[in-house]
Design a protein around this motif. Structure first.
Motif, mmCIF file in Angstrom:
data_model
loop_
_atom_site.group_PDB
_atom_site.id
_atom_site.type_symbol
_atom_site.label_atom_id
_atom_site.label_comp_id
_atom_site.label_asym_id
_atom_site.label_seq_id
_atom_site.Cartn_x
_atom_site.Cartn_y
_atom_site.Cartn_z
ATOM 1 N N UNK A 38 2.692 1.335 11.624
ATOM 2 C CA UNK A 38 1.797 1.466 10.465
ATOM 3 C C UNK A 38 2.424 2.272 9.328
ATOM 4 N N UNK A 39 3.673 2.706 9.534
ATOM 5 C CA UNK A 39 4.394 3.384 8.461
ATOM 6 C C UNK A 39 5.238 2.397 7.651
ATOM 7 N N UNK A 40 5.297 1.140 8.109
ATOM 8 C CA UNK A 40 6.038 0.116 7.373
ATOM 9 C C UNK A 40 7.549 0.193 7.539
ATOM 10 N N UNK A 164 0.849 3.857 -3.244
ATOM 11 C CA UNK A 164 0.575 3.113 -2.019
ATOM 12 C C UNK A 164 0.276 4.094 -0.893
ATOM 13 N N UNK A 165 -0.720 3.752 -0.089
ATOM 14 C CA UNK A 165 -1.126 4.625 1.023
ATOM 15 C C UNK A 165 -0.260 4.395 2.254
ATOM 16 N N UNK A 166 -0.454 5.265 3.262
ATOM 17 C CA UNK A 166 0.217 5.198 4.566
ATOM 18 C C UNK A 166 1.737 5.263 4.362
ATOM 19 N N UNK A 167 2.460 4.161 4.635
ATOM 20 C CA UNK A 167 3.916 4.170 4.454
ATOM 21 C C UNK A 167 4.325 4.451 3.026
ATOM 22 N N UNK A 168 3.430 4.195 2.082
ATOM 23 C CA UNK A 168 3.712 4.429 0.665
ATOM 24 C C UNK A 168 3.569 5.873 0.237
ATOM 25 N N UNK A 316 3.852 -16.211 10.726
ATOM 26 C CA UNK A 316 2.978 -15.052 10.918
ATOM 27 C C UNK A 316 3.671 -13.730 11.174
ATOM 28 N N UNK A 317 4.993 -13.656 11.027
ATOM 29 C CA UNK A 317 5.647 -12.345 11.200
ATOM 30 C C UNK A 317 5.389 -11.511 9.937
ATOM 31 N N UNK A 318 4.711 -10.375 10.109
ATOM 32 C CA UNK A 318 4.236 -9.599 8.960
ATOM 33 C C UNK A 318 5.323 -9.171 7.981
ATOM 34 N N UNK A 319 6.528 -8.930 8.497
ATOM 35 C CA UNK A 319 7.595 -8.409 7.632
ATOM 36 C C UNK A 319 8.516 -9.517 7.110
#
Ligand code: FUB
Length: 341
Positions: A38-40, A164-168, A316-319
């Motif tokens: 969740x940190x990207x 940007x939140x979280x990883x941002x 569907x791979x998020x990255x």
């Protein structure tokens, strides 16, 4: 709509019309084998390609393209190793034209070389929309977090929207809207979470004439809930700002659009000032395949277009994402709609 670009993975498309042609400045997704979190950290991009499109006239309805537009890849225009201050993660870029210096300015977020790997925003400057781009040796003084979007108003004043939140890392700057204080204990997927706490706001910085520096420290871009006239609260995940800032102007009204992150909407808010406050207006796009959603809105050939991404190409791979485009419209009240009213 099929993916616009299929020979490389692309995301976070910032589209602009320069010299009569449409240019797209996306992130260039790669597989680097980093586990998703969740940190990207899995978004481990290392260069930027620029793409151009001569015409979108072949697209005849919102989601079909009998003749897919021809897209030219101008190749890698900036790499991690070219930028002295960057350690890793070249995330969502943007580009703007400075009419007074006749330069194209590529804005990009990346982690610096500090121990905690802070995201900063850099610039690289070139003579054409496709570069060659030469990076400034240091990030923009006073810059922080991710997802820069430069908007140049009709009077040529330029603004940089970001955050940007979280990883941002936007949550690491609570209580210091100008980014002057960093709290490393807030790194990762954290944000305020209380019905009485306002959500963290995106940031806006007024740029100076060079468009490579802030004229004054960045400030909050306030997003108000229409029913209360108060800032959107932190638990309102369907409407609070998460990342993917974008600004455009239609009929004299400023439209600020953004991703709601973990609820996966593209939302927008409007104002009569580029500095806000903005009032939440609605959604542009429902969730797409993949975790992230990030876009731009541009007028080209007398029609309005939404550039966005999903993960169709990678199943569907998020990255590993791919850029798409579809036409958008405005109803008589100025609301953004996906079908012609
Ligand atoms: O591409 C990396 C990050 O994913 C971007 O900076 C965010 O907007 C999200 O799309």
């Amino acid at each position: 709509m099929a993916p616009l670009i299929t020979h490389v993975y692309t995301a976070d498309p910032s589209a602009h019309v320069f010299e009569g042609k449409l240019y797209v400045y996306p992130s260039h997704d790669i597989e680097s084998g980093i586990e998703s979190n969740d940190n990207g950290d899995q978004y481990d991009m290392r260069d930027y390609h620029v793409f151009s499109i001569d015409t979108l006239k072949g697209i005849t309805s919102s989601d079909t393209a009998p003749e897919p537009p021809k897209v030219t890849d101008h190749g890698a225009v900036l790499r991690t190793q070219d930028i002295p201050w960057v350690s890793k993660q070249l995330w969502a870029p943007d580009c703007a034209y400075n009419a007074s210096t006749k330069e194209y300015i590529l804005y990009f977020p990346a982690r610096d070389k500090s121990a905690d790997g802070r995201f900063r925003i850099g610039v690289a400057v070139g003579p054409t929309p496709t570069g060659p781009f030469t990076p400034d040796p240091e990030p923009i003084p006073g810059s922080f977090s991710i997802d820069p979007a430069c908007f140049v108003d009709d009077d040529e004043q330029a603004y940089l929207y970001f955050g940007g939140l979280w990883g941002g890392q936007l949550q690491c700057y609570q209580g210091a809207e100008d980014g002057s204080a960093f709290d490393g204990s807030k790194l990762g997927p954290q944000e305020p979470s209380s019905d009485s706490a306002p959500a963290l706001h995106p940031k806006v910085g007024v740029l100076d004439k060079s468009m490579r520096k802030f004229a004054s420290p960045p400030r909050d871009l306030v997003l108000l809930a229409p029913e209360t006239g108060e800032p959107i609260i932190s638990t309102d995940h369907a409407r609070r700002f998460f990342e993917a800032a974008w600004m455009h102007k239609y009929n004299g009204t400023y439209y600020f659009s953004y991703s709601t992150g973990d609820t996966h909407f593209l939302a927008y808010a409007t104002s009569d000032s580029p500095l806000g406050p903005f009032t939440y207006r609605g959604r542009i796009l429902e969730p797409v395949l993949g975790w992230t959603t990030h876009h731009s809105v541009v007028e080209f050939e007398g029609r309005w277009w939404l550039f966005y991404h999903d993960c169709e190409l990678s199943h569907g791979k998020n990255h590993l994402r791919n850029v798409k485009v579809r036409e958008i419209f405005y109803d008589q009240d100025g609301n953004i709609v996906l079908e012609k009213p």
